[in-house]
Design a protein around this motif. Structure first.
Motif, PDB file in Angstrom:
ATOM      1  N   ALA A 120       0.830  -1.220   0.000  1.00 13.03           N
ATOM      2  CA  ALA A 120       0.000   0.000   0.000  1.00 13.03           C
ATOM      3  C   ALA A 120       0.854   1.255   0.000  1.00 13.03           C
ATOM      4  O   ALA A 120       0.546   2.233  -0.699  1.00 13.03           O
ATOM      5  CB  ALA A 120      -0.944  -0.015   1.198  1.00 13.03           C
ATOM      6  N   SER A 121       1.940   1.254   0.772  1.00 17.71           N
ATOM      7  CA  SER A 121       2.795   2.443   0.815  1.00 17.71           C
ATOM      8  C   SER A 121       3.522   2.639  -0.513  1.00 17.71           C
ATOM      9  O   SER A 121       3.729   3.776  -0.960  1.00 17.71           O
ATOM     10  CB  SER A 121       3.802   2.343   1.965  1.00 17.71           C
ATOM     11  OG  SER A 121       4.664   1.231   1.799  1.00 17.71           O
ATOM     12  N   ALA A 124       1.053   4.203  -2.823  1.00 13.49           N
ATOM     13  CA  ALA A 124       0.909   5.625  -2.502  1.00 13.49           C
ATOM     14  C   ALA A 124       2.080   6.424  -3.066  1.00 13.49           C
ATOM     15  O   ALA A 124       1.912   7.553  -3.545  1.00 13.49           O
ATOM     16  CB  ALA A 124       0.813   5.807  -0.989  1.00 13.49           C
ATOM     17  N   TYR A 149      -5.067  -8.720   2.200  1.00 15.19           N
ATOM     18  CA  TYR A 149      -4.497  -7.513   1.589  1.00 15.19           C
ATOM     19  C   TYR A 149      -5.267  -7.086   0.340  1.00 15.19           C
ATOM     20  O   TYR A 149      -4.677  -6.737  -0.671  1.00 15.19           O
ATOM     21  CB  TYR A 149      -3.029  -7.747   1.225  1.00 15.19           C
ATOM     22  CG  TYR A 149      -2.146  -8.059   2.405  1.00 15.19           C
ATOM     23  CD1 TYR A 149      -1.785  -7.063   3.309  1.00 15.19           C
ATOM     24  CD2 TYR A 149      -1.666  -9.346   2.614  1.00 15.19           C
ATOM     25  CE1 TYR A 149      -0.968  -7.345   4.389  1.00 15.19           C
ATOM     26  CE2 TYR A 149      -0.840  -9.633   3.696  1.00 15.19           C
ATOM     27  CZ  TYR A 149      -0.498  -8.637   4.573  1.00 15.19           C
ATOM     28  OH  TYR A 149       0.316  -8.914   5.644  1.00 15.19           O
ATOM     29  N   GLU A 151      -8.393  -4.969   0.609  1.00 10.08           N
ATOM     30  CA  GLU A 151      -9.184  -3.756   0.792  1.00 10.08           C
ATOM     31  C   GLU A 151      -8.467  -2.508   0.279  1.00 10.08           C
ATOM     32  O   GLU A 151      -9.077  -1.640  -0.340  1.00 10.08           O
ATOM     33  CB  GLU A 151      -9.555  -3.576   2.268  1.00 10.08           C
ATOM     34  CG  GLU A 151     -10.603  -4.565   2.765  1.00 10.08           C
ATOM     35  CD  GLU A 151     -11.961  -4.352   2.115  1.00 10.08           C
ATOM     36  OE1 GLU A 151     -12.200  -3.252   1.574  1.00 10.08           O
ATOM     37  OE2 GLU A 151     -12.763  -5.306   2.135  1.00 10.08           O
ATOM     38  N   TRP A 152      -7.159  -2.413   0.524  1.00  4.39           N
ATOM     39  CA  TRP A 152      -6.461  -1.192   0.112  1.00  4.39           C
ATOM     40  C   TRP A 152      -6.448  -1.066  -1.415  1.00  4.39           C
ATOM     41  O   TRP A 152      -6.497   0.055  -1.956  1.00  4.39           O
ATOM     42  CB  TRP A 152      -5.036  -1.166   0.660  1.00  4.39           C
ATOM     43  CG  TRP A 152      -4.070  -2.107  -0.013  1.00  4.39           C
ATOM     44  CD1 TRP A 152      -3.749  -3.369   0.376  1.00  4.39           C
ATOM     45  CD2 TRP A 152      -3.309  -1.847  -1.195  1.00  4.39           C
ATOM     46  NE1 TRP A 152      -2.835  -3.925  -0.485  1.00  4.39           N
ATOM     47  CE2 TRP A 152      -2.534  -3.005  -1.460  1.00  4.39           C
ATOM     48  CE3 TRP A 152      -3.182  -0.756  -2.051  1.00  4.39           C
ATOM     49  CZ2 TRP A 152      -1.669  -3.113  -2.548  1.00  4.39           C
ATOM     50  CZ3 TRP A 152      -2.322  -0.855  -3.140  1.00  4.39           C
ATOM     51  CH2 TRP A 152      -1.575  -2.013  -3.378  1.00  4.39           C
ATOM     52  N   ARG A 155      -9.774   0.249  -2.655  1.00  2.44           N
ATOM     53  CA  ARG A 155     -10.021   1.662  -2.330  1.00  2.44           C
ATOM     54  C   ARG A 155      -9.138   2.626  -3.117  1.00  2.44           C
ATOM     55  O   ARG A 155      -9.219   3.840  -2.906  1.00  2.44           O
ATOM     56  CB  ARG A 155      -9.804   1.893  -0.837  1.00  2.44           C
ATOM     57  CG  ARG A 155     -10.821   1.212   0.069  1.00  2.44           C
ATOM     58  CD  ARG A 155     -10.770   1.784   1.475  1.00  2.44           C
ATOM     59  NE  ARG A 155      -9.445   1.652   2.063  1.00  2.44           N
ATOM     60  CZ  ARG A 155      -9.062   0.636   2.832  1.00  2.44           C
ATOM     61  NH1 ARG A 155      -9.927  -0.342   3.101  1.00  2.44           N
ATOM     62  NH2 ARG A 155      -7.850   0.583   3.332  1.00  2.44           N
ATOM     63  N   LEU A 156      -8.305   2.135  -4.004  1.00  2.00           N
ATOM     64  CA  LEU A 156      -7.427   3.032  -4.760  1.00  2.00           C
ATOM     65  C   LEU A 156      -8.257   4.038  -5.552  1.00  2.00           C
ATOM     66  O   LEU A 156      -9.274   3.688  -6.155  1.00  2.00           O
ATOM     67  CB  LEU A 156      -6.540   2.223  -5.708  1.00  2.00           C
ATOM     68  CG  LEU A 156      -5.389   1.467  -5.047  1.00  2.00           C
ATOM     69  CD1 LEU A 156      -4.762   0.472  -6.026  1.00  2.00           C
ATOM     70  CD2 LEU A 156      -4.338   2.438  -4.518  1.00  2.00           C
TER      71      LEU A 156
END
Length: 376
Positions: A120-121, A124, A149, A151-152, A155-156
């Protein structure tokens, strides 16, 4: 590996984009191909509207953005998150980069080193660097990771294409575009090939610590069902000898015992690196490939370089990267009335590359006809 027409076309397009105009007579020298091939490629690309042809030259069309820039120097900007830059993902990344350059986009890459907690990071970071859409190959290794892993990714805030990964059926990632290899088909063609050579059910030796390994295991059960075969033994766990020597030795001894007892004459193994080491260890135990055991490996990364070149299932890795980038760029450049076009789940079929380890060449020399097999 021999370059295909699609890769050569990408190089030609990148060259013309950089230079603006190139004489057709000079293309062969720039690309390292014959004049006939260069001329044929130029004509094919011009017929598709990707280049303009006039007076013995090809030019970059103004409608496709400015010429005189490096490949990937245009817009939009797409980000790619991959778990590794080598081995399996090297060709996927290369295919995505070639497609982005051909379509006038810029690709930026981050590699997560198989640390799913960091994915996720990294995503980002790609967005902060200007990525307007993302190609995401999550660093999943365990079977529980797609659920843990997901959900992230769902949500992008930008268009996202999953690459060589699938989420849980009915899960939050089902509504995303995705491009992947059809590993079940890859396993099926391997098993069917071995059976047609006269072998019974091949033993499966496979990893469980990667999505590809898990897909191979699942595809194996489907293949046996489709071909009307029964398993001769439980799936043997494959693991790198350097990581877990004990487990590797256990798999080698079990496979050797199955051969010695006459219960197995063929095996399918994931992946190439483990297979090359397994062939050497079996030889030390007095079991030789392909004399005592026909073997097919899965991945085709280094299979051709083994002492005995290994027959291998080759997932279309470069085409997966290319298709994923094309799909994402299509989303990003779509007209307003096309933004709601249906999402796509695209599966590309692996190929079987027959070499020495399955004994096919020896069977052909001996004049043995393929054994009958149930239709798949």
């Amino acid at each position: 590996m021999r370059e295909g027409a699609a890769e050569r076309h990408d190089r030609l397009l990148n060259l013309v984009r950089e230079r603006g105009t190139v004489r057709v007579a000079d293309l062969a020298t720039h690309l390292g191909v014959s004049p006939v091939t260069a001329r044929r490629d130029a004509e094919a690309l011009a017929a598709r509207g990707l280049l303009d042809r006039a007076h013995g030259s090809v030019s970059w069309p103004e409608r496709r953005g400015p010429a005189g820039t490096a490949p990937g120097g245009g817009s939009p900007v797409i980000g790619m998150l991959a778990p590794a830059a080598g081995y399996y993902f090297q060709d996927i990344i290369r295919g995505a980069h070639e497609a982005a350059a051909r379509l006038g986009a810029r690709l930026i890459l981050r590699v997560s080193d198989y640390r799913p907690e960091d994915d996720a990071s990294h995503a980002a970071g790609l967005l902060a660097a200007g990525a307007q859409g993302l190609l995401v190959a999550p660093s999943w290794t365990g079977p529980e990771h797609p659920a843990r892993y997901a959900e992230w990714i769902a949500r992008l805030p930008v268009d996202t294409v999953l690459v060589e990964r699938t989420g849980e059926p009915g899960g939050p990632l089902d509504g995303l575009d995705r491009v992947s290899s059809d590993h079940a088909h890859g396993v099926l063609i391997a098993v069917r090939h071995l059976v047609r050579l006269g072998h019974g059910t091949p033993v499966l030796v496979a990893r469980s610590d990667s999505p590809t390994g898990q897909a191979v295991r699942s595809g194996y059960a489907q293949a046996l069902d489709a071909l009307g075969l029964g398993a001769v033994a439980p799936v043997l766990d494959s693991t790198p000898a350097v990581r877990d020597p004990g487990r590797f030795e256990e798999a080698a001894l079990t496979l050797h015992r199955l051969v010695r007892e006459g219960r197995a004459t063929a095996a399918l193994m994931h992946n190439d690196e483990d297979a090359t080491r397994m062939v050497r260890r079996l030889a030390e135990l007095g079991c030789h490939v392909p004399g005592d055991l026909a073997l097919v490996t899965y991945d085709d990364e280094v299979a051709a370089l083994a002492d005995t070149p290994l027959t291998a299932v080759a997932p279309p890795k470069r085409a997966v990267g290319r298709s994923a980038a094309e799909l994402l760029i299509e989303r990003l450049t779509a007209d307003e009335d096309e933004r709601d076009a249906p999402r796509r789940h695209l599966e590309l079929l692996p190929a079987l590359r027959v070499r020495q380890s399955c004994g096919a060449a020896a069977a052909a020399r001996a004049g043995r006809a393929p054994a009958p097999v149930h239709p798949a």
